[in-house]
Motif scaffolding. Structure first.
Motif, PDB file in Angstrom:
ATOM      1  N   MET A 102       0.831  -1.199   0.000  1.00  7.64           N
ATOM      2  CA  MET A 102       0.000   0.000   0.000  1.00  7.64           C
ATOM      3  C   MET A 102       0.871   1.258   0.000  1.00  7.64           C
ATOM      4  SD  MET A 102      -2.995  -1.131   2.694  1.00  7.64           S
ATOM      5  CE  MET A 102      -4.296  -0.270   1.811  1.00  7.64           C
ATOM      6  N   GLU A 103       0.264   2.376  -0.329  1.00  8.80           N
ATOM      7  CA  GLU A 103       0.936   3.668  -0.297  1.00  8.80           C
ATOM      8  C   GLU A 103      -0.045   4.729   0.166  1.00  8.80           C
ATOM      9  OE1 GLU A 103       2.262   4.432  -4.234  1.00  8.80           O
ATOM     10  OE2 GLU A 103       0.240   4.515  -5.110  1.00  8.80           O
ATOM     11  N   LYS A 104       0.496   5.849   0.651  1.00  6.68           N
ATOM     12  CA  LYS A 104      -0.365   6.928   1.127  1.00  6.68           C
ATOM     13  C   LYS A 104      -0.806   7.819  -0.026  1.00  6.68           C
ATOM     14  CE  LYS A 104       1.671   7.189   5.759  1.00  6.68           C
ATOM     15  NZ  LYS A 104       2.411   8.057   6.719  1.00  6.68           N
ATOM     16  N   GLU A 105      -2.067   8.188  -0.001  1.00  7.65           N
ATOM     17  CA  GLU A 105      -2.628   9.084  -1.022  1.00  7.65           C
ATOM     18  C   GLU A 105      -3.375  10.215  -0.320  1.00  7.65           C
ATOM     19  OE1 GLU A 105      -4.777   7.975  -5.013  1.00  7.65           O
ATOM     20  OE2 GLU A 105      -6.292   8.128  -3.439  1.00  7.65           O
ATOM     21  N   THR A 106      -3.067  11.451  -0.697  1.00  9.35           N
ATOM     22  CA  THR A 106      -3.691  12.615  -0.069  1.00  9.35           C
ATOM     23  C   THR A 106      -4.599  13.336  -1.066  1.00  9.35           C
ATOM     24  OG1 THR A 106      -1.795  12.948   1.418  1.00  9.35           O
ATOM     25  CG2 THR A 106      -3.284  14.802   1.117  1.00  9.35           C
ATOM     26  N   THR A 107      -5.820  13.577  -0.650  1.00  8.69           N
ATOM     27  CA  THR A 107      -6.775  14.326  -1.470  1.00  8.69           C
ATOM     28  C   THR A 107      -7.162  15.609  -0.741  1.00  8.69           C
ATOM     29  OG1 THR A 107      -8.642  13.116  -0.500  1.00  8.69           O
ATOM     30  CG2 THR A 107      -7.715  12.259  -2.550  1.00  8.69           C
TER      31      THR A 107
ATOM     32  N   THR B 275      -5.563  11.978   4.143  1.00 11.29           N
ATOM     33  CA  THR B 275      -4.551  11.011   3.722  1.00 11.29           C
ATOM     34  C   THR B 275      -5.038   9.608   4.064  1.00 11.29           C
ATOM     35  OG1 THR B 275      -2.776  12.607   4.140  1.00 11.29           O
ATOM     36  CG2 THR B 275      -2.144  10.293   3.942  1.00 11.29           C
ATOM     37  N   ARG B 276      -5.022   8.709   3.057  1.00 12.35           N
ATOM     38  CA  ARG B 276      -5.480   7.338   3.243  1.00 12.35           C
ATOM     39  C   ARG B 276      -4.478   6.349   2.656  1.00 12.35           C
ATOM     40  NH1 ARG B 276     -11.004   7.146   4.466  1.00 12.35           N
ATOM     41  NH2 ARG B 276     -12.111   9.123   4.222  1.00 12.35           N
ATOM     42  N   TRP B 277      -4.561   5.112   3.134  1.00 12.22           N
ATOM     43  CA  TRP B 277      -3.782   4.024   2.548  1.00 12.22           C
ATOM     44  C   TRP B 277      -4.557   3.455   1.359  1.00 12.22           C
ATOM     45  CZ3 TRP B 277       1.113   3.280   3.564  1.00 12.22           C
ATOM     46  CH2 TRP B 277       1.632   3.581   4.823  1.00 12.22           C
ATOM     47  N   VAL B 278      -3.881   3.329   0.219  1.00 12.81           N
ATOM     48  CA  VAL B 278      -4.501   2.738  -0.977  1.00 12.81           C
ATOM     49  C   VAL B 278      -3.535   1.706  -1.567  1.00 12.81           C
ATOM     50  CG1 VAL B 278      -5.857   4.791  -1.505  1.00 12.81           C
ATOM     51  CG2 VAL B 278      -3.568   4.550  -2.482  1.00 12.81           C
ATOM     52  N   TRP B 279      -4.064   0.820  -2.406  1.00 15.12           N
ATOM     53  CA  TRP B 279      -3.226  -0.207  -3.022  1.00 15.12           C
ATOM     54  C   TRP B 279      -2.250   0.410  -4.018  1.00 15.12           C
ATOM     55  CZ3 TRP B 279      -3.742  -3.796   0.161  1.00 15.12           C
ATOM     56  CH2 TRP B 279      -4.975  -4.228   0.631  1.00 15.12           C
ATOM     57  N   LYS B 280      -1.034  -0.137  -4.052  1.00 18.67           N
ATOM     58  CA  LYS B 280      -0.027   0.349  -4.992  1.00 18.67           C
ATOM     59  C   LYS B 280      -0.381  -0.014  -6.438  1.00 18.67           C
ATOM     60  CE  LYS B 280       4.051   0.408  -1.979  1.00 18.67           C
ATOM     61  NZ  LYS B 280       5.403  -0.164  -1.765  1.00 18.67           N
ATOM     62  N   SER B 281      -1.023  -1.149  -6.603  1.00 18.37           N
ATOM     63  CA  SER B 281      -1.369  -1.614  -7.952  1.00 18.37           C
ATOM     64  C   SER B 281      -2.526  -2.593  -7.858  1.00 18.37           C
ATOM     65  CB  SER B 281      -0.162  -2.290  -8.607  1.00 18.37           C
ATOM     66  OG  SER B 281       0.189  -3.475  -7.894  1.00 18.37           O
ATOM     67  N   ASP B 282      -3.041  -3.009  -9.012  1.00 18.59           N
ATOM     68  CA  ASP B 282      -4.120  -4.001  -9.061  1.00 18.59           C
ATOM     69  C   ASP B 282      -3.656  -5.353  -8.536  1.00 18.59           C
ATOM     70  OD1 ASP B 282      -5.931  -2.197 -10.072  1.00 18.59           O
ATOM     71  OD2 ASP B 282      -5.552  -2.730 -12.168  1.00 18.59           O
TER      72      ASP B 282
ATOM     73  N   LYS C 103      -4.139  -5.196  -4.925  1.00 19.82           N
ATOM     74  CA  LYS C 103      -5.582  -5.123  -4.702  1.00 19.82           C
ATOM     75  C   LYS C 103      -6.209  -6.516  -4.765  1.00 19.82           C
ATOM     76  CE  LYS C 103      -9.784  -3.118  -6.701  1.00 19.82           C
ATOM     77  NZ  LYS C 103     -10.326  -2.254  -7.781  1.00 19.82           N
ATOM     78  N   ASN C 104      -5.803  -7.297  -5.769  1.00 22.21           N
ATOM     79  CA  ASN C 104      -6.332  -8.659  -5.910  1.00 22.21           C
ATOM     80  C   ASN C 104      -5.725  -9.599  -4.882  1.00 22.21           C
ATOM     81  OD1 ASN C 104      -7.924  -7.966  -8.168  1.00 22.21           O
ATOM     82  ND2 ASN C 104      -6.175  -8.189  -9.544  1.00 22.21           N
ATOM     83  N   LEU C 105      -4.467  -9.346  -4.519  1.00 24.10           N
ATOM     84  CA  LEU C 105      -3.801 -10.215  -3.545  1.00 24.10           C
ATOM     85  C   LEU C 105      -4.489 -10.132  -2.189  1.00 24.10           C
ATOM     86  CD1 LEU C 105      -1.364 -12.083  -2.876  1.00 24.10           C
ATOM     87  CD2 LEU C 105      -0.103 -10.004  -2.254  1.00 24.10           C
ATOM     88  N   TYR C 106      -4.869  -8.910  -1.804  1.00 24.11           N
ATOM     89  CA  TYR C 106      -5.490  -8.709  -0.489  1.00 24.11           C
ATOM     90  C   TYR C 106      -6.994  -8.443  -0.614  1.00 24.11           C
ATOM     91  CZ  TYR C 106      -0.806  -8.458   1.474  1.00 24.11           C
ATOM     92  OH  TYR C 106       0.474  -8.756   1.873  1.00 24.11           O
ATOM     93  N   LEU C 107      -7.617  -9.133  -1.556  1.00 29.09           N
ATOM     94  CA  LEU C 107      -9.047  -9.002  -1.760  1.00 29.09           C
ATOM     95  C   LEU C 107      -9.803  -9.330  -0.473  1.00 29.09           C
ATOM     96  CD1 LEU C 107     -10.929  -8.359  -4.187  1.00 29.09           C
ATOM     97  CD2 LEU C 107     -11.186 -10.828  -4.486  1.00 29.09           C
ATOM     98  N   TRP C 108     -10.812  -8.487  -0.153  1.00 33.58           N
ATOM     99  CA  TRP C 108     -11.662  -8.638   1.039  1.00 33.58           C
ATOM    100  C   TRP C 108     -10.938  -8.333   2.354  1.00 33.58           C
ATOM    101  CZ3 TRP C 108     -12.079 -13.873  -1.528  1.00 33.58           C
ATOM    102  CH2 TRP C 108     -12.944 -13.819  -2.619  1.00 33.58           C
TER     103      TRP C 108
END
Length: 242
Positions: free
Chosen positions: A54-59, A130-137, A140-145
């Motif tokens: 994961m990586e941090k994303e700020t909006t 600032t939130r944690w989001v997946w670095k890539s798909d 995202k699929n690896l840690y599904l649910w």
């Protein structure tokens, strides 16, 4: 995906342990299923504790806000004190010029509120989240649910208020409300008269500088003067109540 491999690894390890009897087959089955099981556990722990993958994303969002008093001529920001530092105070405001149920900031460990004064005539709320989001798909699929996506890290609310706005605690507001309710008719009349004089003087001064001023411009100046007068009265009342 990790949850699926965890379940498969656990079932496979159990079956290998209970129903595999030949030594070589037993060792291989236990080794393979054990690697799957332990690997899945390690990946899950790495994600939950260290946000692996994961990586941090700020909006940033910005919106105009309005006085919590539901009055255009009495610009006010209310807050309820939480703790002693003031960082976790809950601020109350409106997103419309008049609304029944006001908005408020969150009272949690992730939220920090700041109040600054600007030269603008409109009040704004700028929120950086600032939130944690997946670095890539792949992750995202690896840690599904897993439920880890969009986990909040921090939220910073910056209230940018005009100079005429007054920040009042809910305790102070209750005290002021009682004081206003106890005003005599003479005091109320005197206050209204003083306000009218203040507005008239402001309009007269503006028209002296610009005799060709339109009626809409006069109304705008009168409204601004009324806001300034209300702000001064409110600040004086707060100072005298301390």
């Amino acid at each position: 995906m990790v949850l699926i491999t965890l379940v498969i690894g656990a079932i496979a390890f159990f079956l290998a342990f209970m129903f595999t009897f030949k030594p070589v087959s037993r060792v291989i089955a236990l080794l393979v299923s054990g690697i799957i099981l332990i690997g899945s556990i390690v990946l899950m722990v790495a994600n939950y504790q260290n946000h692996f993958g994961m990586e941090k994303e700020t909006t940033t969002t910005s919106t105009e806000i309005y006085s919590a008093s539901n009055s255009d001529t009495m610009p006010m920001m209310l807050y309820k004190q939480v703790g002693t530092s003031g960082k976790n105070n809950v601020y109350v405001y409106n997103l419309k010029s008049s609304q029944k149920t006001p908005n408020h900031t969150n009272a949690d460990e992730y939220t920090t509120n700041k109040v600054t004064t600007t030269s603008s005539t409109t009040a704004k709320l700028q929120t950086k989240t600032t939130r944690w989001v997946w670095k890539s798909d792949f992750y995202k699929n690896l840690y599904l649910w897993s439920g880890m996506n969009n986990t909040i890290v921090k939220r910073v609310n910056n209230f940018e208020l005009p100079k005429t706005w007054v920040t009042v605690s809910t305790t102070q507001a209750a005290t002021l409300q009682k004081a206003m309710a106890s005003m005599t008719t003479e005091q109320q009349t005197a206050s209204k008269t003083a306000g009218t004089q203040y507005v008239n003087q402001a309009v007269t001064a503006a028209m002296t500088k610009n005799p060709t001023m339109s009626s809409s411009e006069q109304v705008a100046i009168a409204k601004e003067a009324q806001i300034e007068y209300s702000s001064q009265v409110l600040k004086q009342a707060l100072a005298s109540s301390k």
